[in-house]
Structures are given as C-alpha cells and as structure tokens.
Design an enzyme around this catalytic site. Structure first.
Site, PDB file in Angstrom:
ATOM      1  N   VAL A 187      14.157 -20.901 -50.892  1.00  0.00           N
ATOM      2  CA  VAL A 187      14.826 -20.596 -49.628  1.00  0.00           C
ATOM      3  C   VAL A 187      15.749 -21.722 -49.152  1.00  0.00           C
ATOM      4  CG1 VAL A 187      13.078 -18.974 -48.809  1.00  0.00           C
ATOM      5  CG2 VAL A 187      12.868 -21.407 -48.235  1.00  0.00           C
ATOM      6  N   LYS A 188      15.811 -22.834 -49.888  1.00  0.00           N
ATOM      7  CA  LYS A 188      16.692 -23.929 -49.495  1.00  0.00           C
ATOM      8  C   LYS A 188      18.142 -23.591 -49.835  1.00  0.00           C
ATOM      9  CE  LYS A 188      13.358 -26.680 -48.072  1.00  0.00           C
ATOM     10  NZ  LYS A 188      12.114 -26.090 -48.542  1.00  0.00           N
ATOM     11  N   THR A 189      19.066 -24.446 -49.378  1.00  0.00           N
ATOM     12  CA  THR A 189      20.501 -24.168 -49.562  1.00  0.00           C
ATOM     13  C   THR A 189      20.861 -24.032 -51.032  1.00  0.00           C
ATOM     14  OG1 THR A 189      21.009 -25.314 -47.496  1.00  0.00           O
ATOM     15  CG2 THR A 189      22.828 -24.985 -49.038  1.00  0.00           C
TER      16      THR A 189
END
Length: 408
Positions: free
Chosen positions: A201-203
């Site tokens: 879910v990180k960039t």
C-alpha cells in the site's frame, strides 16, 4: 412466452483504503529476474540500492526484507541495546517502537499534535523529561507522508546527545526546507538514518521490502552486517587468522566469520526487480497522489467542521495515506458504525493508528502514559481510499458516501 430475466444490477467497484499499482513492465521485470542466474544476493540488489540512494540524495542505501527489518537494523547499527532508551511518538505502526525494543532498548513514548499526528518539539522535550533527561535516540515518524518541525526536533535531539532515525515508511518523495534549501526525506540532512517501507500500500512497492539510507560509511557497513546474520566475508575484518587465511595475503575462499549473531533480513533480486521498476514511476505516482490530495481537500471543505483533513504542515508531502478527522459524537455514530456503513457503499477505510503506548504489552511494561494529543488524534482519525490508480471521480464518490453515511 416467458418474461425476460431482470438485468443484474450494475455496482461500482469497491474502493479499498490503499492498494498497489502493478503494470506490465513490473511483471516483465520480475519475470526477467526469475529467468536470471540470481534469485537473491545478486546484481539487482546493488542496482536497487543505487537507484534508491540517488532518488533520495543519500550516500548509502541498504535494502532489506521489510520496513520492520530496516528499523531494527538502524537500531543495531547505532549500537542501541540493553541500557539504551529510545523516544518514539505514540501514533505510528507498532514496528517503530518494537524494532528498537527487540534490539534491547527501552521505549519512552512521546505525544503528538492532535490535528496532524506528528511529534512536536515540545512533545520530544516532555518525553525527555519523563526519561530523566537522558535518552540515546529518537525515532521520528513522518506520519501519512508529512514531516513536522524537523529542524527544531533535530536541535533538541543534538543538544541532548540523541541519534536521530527518521521513520519515513510513509514519506518517500516528501520534501522540506532548511532555510532556502529544499531537502528530500531520506537525504539525512538532519538525521543519522532514514528507514523506508515498500509494502504494497506504500507509494512504491517491492511486495514486501525496506531500506535504510545513511551518509556514514561505517553505519552503512554495520547495516549490511546486521542484514546478513551478523557475518562478514571481508578479509579486513577476519580475526581468526589461522582458519581464515591459507597465507598472509590469501584468504580462504569459503571462509566467513561471525561478528555478532543476527538475522537474515536480506531482500531478494525478485523483490528488487519490482522495486527498480516501481522507483522509475515514482514521479508519476507522486503527481497523481498530489492531485488526489488536492481534490479531497476541496471536496471535503463543505463538510467542515464535522469532517476535516489532517492539518497540513510546512512541507511538500507525497502522501501515503489520506486520513480525515471526524467528530463522531456530532453525528451520533461510532467509528465502527461509520466504517460498516461506508463498506456497504463500497468504500473501504482503516484507522492509522491505535496509540502504541496503549497497546497491552507496552501498557503492562511502562503503565499508560497520559498523552492527550495522541488520544485525541486516534479518537477522530479515519483513513479513506487513497492510491495512485484512483480517479477524481473516485474521490468524489468517496466524499459523497461520507456525506450520505454521516447525514451531512
């Protein structure tokens, strides 16, 4: 003649609070790695580290298996262990506190701004007072992608002899200013090390992955040692010379030496292949997240004061999360009820985070410290869908669902 069957109702796709973007070139990069000679400890590890350190303008980057490993490695590289004290803001994921604690350090929790969730200079000073005026390090969290008063925090930390680790799991791409100079999170202009996470879910994602950046070659060497069982293959570090060398200048090719027992925190070439591909898209992902954040800011304005975005700080963030602060008492609904009703409308949400100082383990170990800012932030926070494949129409749908559910 039979009546025609009714058409199936068209429903809109469910919008989770966060998700990865995996494209054909990402899949091709991983496929190429699988066809290569190395699945781990190969050339793509070094290539990813080079790409990351160049991306954030650091001298060294050490990739590892996940963001928790990165925090643990940073603690070990700084020599934190039994007898050490580390200050950690309470609004963060468990790992910011648990990683240095697993290395042996004791944790003192700091309060945060109730509207941003970020540790303030006064919060650091108060935590230092509770620590008896002495600590060894502060792990400062750049929550949601924002960084707070980093200059003032660094000044206090240095005055008290604290090392500084920036937990930037949320903040790759974020920029801030020191005077007229623009700095990147991870550049370590004010900190000793910065940790990153590359969870889905990180960039950008590696599937699972993490990294530590530093500008000190000795710390970089210590990070690599910690990543790989605490063992070295560098002849310059060998001390058991009778077994290590066939002759004074001829180290035995099979020999390795244990400096201190450690874990296997290595990242694979498969992970790094995906990470390299994703880093190449960082600027595109950043632009999309900035556009979505700006859209949310405008769309949510009419819902104030019942619903408000987390307060903005003086930085140029690349947001990982988009939390809103909701006055649940005003709408006469619990947060759980709101989340359930949003889910029924196809809108995912999550809470980031339950204050770590209130977690059962730490409460039993240290007692529950009175941290009103952390409690106030937690009581109102709800993360709504935010990821780079979303459209402005998606953001509009989220806000419309919020209005409907909250009766605004």
């Amino acid at each position: 003649m039979t009546a025609p069957e009714p058409k199936a109702e068209q429903t809109q796709p469910f919008l989770p609070y966060g998700r990865q973007i995996i494209e054909d070139d990402d899949i091709a990069a991983v496929t190429d790695a699988l066809r290569g000679d190395y699945l781990t400890t190969g050339p793509l590890v070094t290539k990813f580290e080079t790409a990351l350190k160049d991306c954030v303008r650091a001298d060294h980057a050490v990739v590892c298996s996940n963001g928790t490993a990165a925090l643990y490695m940073a603690a070990k590289a700084l020599g934190l262990g039994p007898g050490s004290t580390v200050i950690v803001p309470s609004i963060t994921f468990l790992a910011t506190a648990s990683a240095p604690h697993m290395a042996g350090a004791e944790i003192v929790f700091a309060d945060v701004d109730p509207d941003s969730g970020l540790m303030r200079p006064t919060d650091l000073e108060a935590a230092l007072t509770r620590a008896g005026g002495k600590a060894d390090a502060v792990f400062n969290v750049h929550l949601n992608g924002q960084c707070g008063a980093v200059e003032a925090i660094a000044q206090i930390a240095r005055e008290h002899g604290l090392n500084i680790v920036d937990d930037a799991s949320h903040a790759i791409g974020t920029r801030y200013r020191i005077g007229a100079e623009e700095k990147l999170v991870g550049e370590n202009a004010l900190s000793d090390m910065t940790t990153f996470s590359f969870h889905p879910v990180k960039t950008v994602t590696m599937g699972e992955g993490g990294a530590v950046t530093t500008n000190d070659p000795k710390w970089a060497e210590a990070l690599r040692l910690c990543r790989n069982h605490g063992m070295t293959r560098d002849p310059a570090h060998f001390q058991t010379t009778a077994d290590a060398f066939a002759a004074p200048d001829a180290p035995n090719p099979w020999y390795y030496e244990l400096e201190e027992p450690g874990f296997n925190w290595r990242a694979t070439d498969i992970q790094c292949a995906l990470g390299i591909s994703q880093l190449n898209k960082l600027s595109r992902f950043m632009a999309r997240r900035k556009a979505l954040a700006a859209a949310y800011d405008c769309l949510l304005a009419p819902l104030s004061p019942v619903v408000q975005p987390v307060s903005h700080t003086d930085c140029a963030p690349t947001l990982h999360l988009y939390p809103v602060l909701i006055d649940f008492a005003a709408v006469k609904m619990s947060r759980a009820e709101v989340m359930a009703k949003l889910a029924a409308e196809g809108i995912g949400s999550q809470v980031h985070y339950y204050p770590v100082h209130r977690q059962r383990y730490y409460a039993a170990r240290y007692g529950i410290t009175h941290l009103p800012g952390a409690d106030a932030y937690y009581a109102r926070a709800l993360s709504i869908p935010f990821y780079a494949s979303m459209t402005i129409s998606d953001a509009t749908r989220v806000v419309q669902a919020l209005k409907l559910v909250l009766g605004l």
